[in-house]
Design an enzyme around this catalytic site. Sequence first.
Site, PDB file in Angstrom:
ATOM      1  N   HIS A  11      -0.324  -6.597  -7.514  1.00 56.62           N
ATOM      2  CA  HIS A  11      -0.228  -7.931  -8.092  1.00 56.62           C
ATOM      3  C   HIS A  11       0.691  -7.880  -9.297  1.00 56.62           C
ATOM      4  O   HIS A  11       0.693  -6.893 -10.031  1.00 56.62           O
ATOM      5  CB  HIS A  11      -1.618  -8.429  -8.526  1.00 56.62           C
ATOM      6  CG  HIS A  11      -1.668  -9.907  -8.687  1.00 56.62           C
ATOM      7  ND1 HIS A  11      -1.284 -10.524  -9.849  1.00 56.62           N
ATOM      8  CD2 HIS A  11      -2.029 -10.883  -7.815  1.00 56.62           C
ATOM      9  CE1 HIS A  11      -1.416 -11.837  -9.680  1.00 56.62           C
ATOM     10  NE2 HIS A  11      -1.865 -12.079  -8.465  1.00 56.62           N
TER      11      HIS A  11
ATOM     12  N   ASP B 110      -6.154 -11.518  -1.369  1.00 64.19           N
ATOM     13  CA  ASP B 110      -5.886 -11.613   0.069  1.00 64.19           C
ATOM     14  C   ASP B 110      -6.495 -10.476   0.879  1.00 64.19           C
ATOM     15  O   ASP B 110      -6.510 -10.535   2.107  1.00 64.19           O
ATOM     16  CB  ASP B 110      -4.366 -11.629   0.312  1.00 64.19           C
ATOM     17  CG  ASP B 110      -3.737 -12.926  -0.156  1.00 64.19           C
ATOM     18  OD1 ASP B 110      -4.370 -13.971   0.016  1.00 64.19           O
ATOM     19  OD2 ASP B 110      -2.611 -12.886  -0.686  1.00 64.19           O
TER      20      ASP B 110
HETATM   21  N1  ACO Z   1       2.083  -1.376  -1.124  1.00 65.36           N
HETATM   22  C1  ACO Z   1       2.839  -0.318  -1.476  1.00 65.36           C
HETATM   23  N2  ACO Z   1       3.564  -0.228  -2.611  1.00 65.36           N
HETATM   24  C2  ACO Z   1       3.486  -1.268  -3.437  1.00 65.36           C
HETATM   25  C3  ACO Z   1       2.708  -2.414  -3.149  1.00 65.36           C
HETATM   26  C4  ACO Z   1       1.985  -2.441  -1.952  1.00 65.36           C
HETATM   27  N3  ACO Z   1       1.233  -3.489  -1.617  1.00 65.36           N
HETATM   28  N4  ACO Z   1       2.828  -3.304  -4.157  1.00 65.36           N
HETATM   29  C5  ACO Z   1       3.670  -2.729  -5.039  1.00 65.36           C
HETATM   30  N5  ACO Z   1       4.064  -1.516  -4.608  1.00 65.36           N
HETATM   31  C6  ACO Z   1       4.924  -0.540  -5.311  1.00 65.36           C
HETATM   32  C7  ACO Z   1       6.395  -0.936  -5.224  1.00 65.36           C
HETATM   33  O1  ACO Z   1       7.003  -0.370  -4.101  1.00 65.36           O
HETATM   34  C8  ACO Z   1       6.917  -0.380  -6.527  1.00 65.36           C
HETATM   35  O2  ACO Z   1       7.052   1.003  -6.378  1.00 65.36           O
HETATM   36  P1  ACO Z   1       8.294   1.802  -7.005  1.00 65.36           P
HETATM   37  O3  ACO Z   1       8.067   1.761  -8.481  1.00 65.36           O
HETATM   38  O4  ACO Z   1       8.210   3.172  -6.398  1.00 65.36           O
HETATM   39  O5  ACO Z   1       9.539   1.075  -6.582  1.00 65.36           O
HETATM   40  C9  ACO Z   1       5.784  -0.634  -7.513  1.00 65.36           C
HETATM   41  O6  ACO Z   1       4.585  -0.616  -6.703  1.00 65.36           O
HETATM   42  C10 ACO Z   1       5.873  -1.961  -8.249  1.00 65.36           C
HETATM   43  O7  ACO Z   1       5.896  -3.003  -7.287  1.00 65.36           O
HETATM   44  P2  ACO Z   1       6.770  -4.307  -7.390  1.00 65.36           P
HETATM   45  O8  ACO Z   1       7.157  -4.764  -6.021  1.00 65.36           O
HETATM   46  O9  ACO Z   1       7.870  -4.119  -8.386  1.00 65.36           O
HETATM   47  O10 ACO Z   1       5.702  -5.319  -8.005  1.00 65.36           O
HETATM   48  P3  ACO Z   1       5.844  -6.879  -8.089  1.00 65.36           P
HETATM   49  O11 ACO Z   1       5.055  -7.297  -9.262  1.00 65.36           O
HETATM   50  O12 ACO Z   1       7.277  -7.290  -8.023  1.00 65.36           O
HETATM   51  O13 ACO Z   1       5.161  -7.387  -6.724  1.00 65.36           O
HETATM   52  C11 ACO Z   1       3.541  -8.051  -5.154  1.00 65.36           C
HETATM   53  C12 ACO Z   1       3.879  -7.839  -6.632  1.00 65.36           C
HETATM   54  C13 ACO Z   1       4.613  -8.926  -4.483  1.00 65.36           C
HETATM   55  C14 ACO Z   1       2.211  -8.758  -5.045  1.00 65.36           C
HETATM   56  C15 ACO Z   1       3.485  -6.663  -4.460  1.00 65.36           C
HETATM   57  O14 ACO Z   1       2.471  -5.888  -5.052  1.00 65.36           O
HETATM   58  C16 ACO Z   1       3.285  -6.779  -2.953  1.00 65.36           C
HETATM   59  O15 ACO Z   1       4.257  -6.950  -2.215  1.00 65.36           O
HETATM   60  N6  ACO Z   1       2.006  -6.689  -2.463  1.00 65.36           N
HETATM   61  C17 ACO Z   1       1.723  -6.846  -1.067  1.00 65.36           C
HETATM   62  C18 ACO Z   1       1.737  -8.300  -0.682  1.00 65.36           C
HETATM   63  C19 ACO Z   1       0.515  -9.029  -1.203  1.00 65.36           C
HETATM   64  O16 ACO Z   1      -0.616  -8.583  -1.060  1.00 65.36           O
HETATM   65  N7  ACO Z   1       0.780 -10.215  -1.766  1.00 65.36           N
HETATM   66  C20 ACO Z   1      -0.283 -11.088  -2.285  1.00 65.36           C
HETATM   67  C21 ACO Z   1      -0.287 -11.107  -3.788  1.00 65.36           C
HETATM   68  S1  ACO Z   1      -1.607 -12.079  -4.405  1.00 65.36           S
HETATM   69  C22 ACO Z   1      -1.092 -13.623  -4.109  1.00 65.36           C
HETATM   70  O17 ACO Z   1       0.040 -13.995  -4.182  1.00 65.36           O
HETATM   71  C23 ACO Z   1      -2.104 -14.536  -3.772  1.00 65.36           C
END
Ligand code: ACO
Length: 423
Positions: free
Chosen positions: A302, A359
């Site tokens: 998140h 979720d």
């Molecule tokens: N699975 C694996 N790796 C992840 C995940 C995940 N679900 N989420 C983040 N990471 C990793 C990224 O790859 C990144 O790694 P790195 O530093 O090696 O490049 C690091 O964690 C930071 O992640 P970001 O993508 O920069 O975080 P951001 O804040 O931009 O994204 C998000 C947040 C979109 C929610 C992300 O965690 C994600 O895609 N999660 C899965 C989708 C999801 O569950 N979305 C629902 C969110 S809640 C909502 O909107 C209701």
Amino acid sequence: MANAKLEVDGKTYELPIVEGTEHERAIDIGALRNKSGLITLDPGYGNTGSCRSSITFIDGDQGILRYRGYPIEEIAASAHFTEVCYLLIYGERPDAKQLARWKADLTRHTLLHEDMKKFFEGYPPAAHPMAIMAAMMASLSSFYPAGDDDESLDLNIIRLIAKSKTLAAFAYKKSIGQPFVYPQNSLSWPANFLRMMFAVPAEPYEVDPVFEDALNLLLILHLDHEQNCSTSTARMVASSGANLFASLSAGVCALWGPRHGGANQEVVEMLETIRSSGSTCRAFVEKVKRKEAGVRLMGFGHRVYKSFDPRAKLLKAAADRIFGKLGIEDPLLALAKELEETALHDDYFVERKLYPNVDFYSGIIYRAMGIPTNMFTVMFVLGRLPGWIAHFRELRTDPDNRISRPRQVYTGATVRAWEPSAT
Ligand code: ACO
């Protein structure tokens, strides 16, 4: 007021520091460009406050979520969805008279204009219900004038909260080729929705109180989450002066994406894939860690929470309670728990502070209620819609309300001459 100092090219600029009621501090850079010619760059707005807001407070490090100051855990324990909608939109809990009036209004406005039914006929059976929701939401503006006065806005707010469930249920009925079921005024908001979804003319239908309670909880937990992608989108569209229906339709579109509200559908699909492939949670987690073809652990991570999402905690407990009451076991619930444990004990997720979000467990509960996967994000819309409305209403009277218009750092070609084409 405290100031921050920014030094660039030997010049110092003083920038005011703004403090919120929960002592969050922000540097106000509004005048920076005029003073220095500089703008700030923050792709994805990860560190940018877009507004002052008094609706929802989140502390992502502590896992705290409060609506208008009330902790989400206390609201979730006993509140009704419609009462919390009122709290979010109007700022205070309704008194007994206001609540009775609010509920009556929300009941009386559930019908759709009969002409709107024709719109549903035009869609192919496989149309995604989110496409229908977005289009219908904007279409409501062609039936109901969007006046600028408070009275018109209040009436349209009631219409939207009341009719959104009818739109959602009709979109579902259309997709399975069944006749529409009209709303019934004696039922609560969640029960009325369930009946419109699942009743068929040939058989009697009683709403299961376990499902009614579960839906009430799910709706409450999805109500608002401050400046998330869909809420910011709805606010941005509203900042241009667009009407409530148009602004909320944009919110629906933003919510659709798998990184946002679309993740609940992706979680169940991910669990089903692990199960049907005969693979293990460990093998899937390793795939995620290798970032194979962009594979992510859906329902994890998140932008704001770097600790447990309190909504995920409540939903995990709710899933156990609901399955217990129904006396059923869902292998996907057991798989989700195993996947959660595997990830929470893995350095990749620990280092990046990735925890289950709202979720992760919601889809499993929707599944138990018989709601098909492609309706999950629509369920999110139904919960989040009153939150968007609260933000629309707040923005309307915000003295800082200007059209949202970010700047950019241009990285394209520098000036070059345009030669006329040979032909
Ligand atoms: N699975 C694996 N790796 C992840 C995940 C995940 N679900 N989420 C983040 N990471 C990793 C990224 O790859 C990144 O790694 P790195 O530093 O090696 O490049 C690091 O964690 C930071 O992640 P970001 O993508 O920069 O975080 P951001 O804040 O931009 O994204 C998000 C947040 C979109 C929610 C992300 O965690 C994600 O895609 N999660 C899965 C989708 C999801 O569950 N979305 C629902 C969110 S809640 C909502 O909107 C209701």
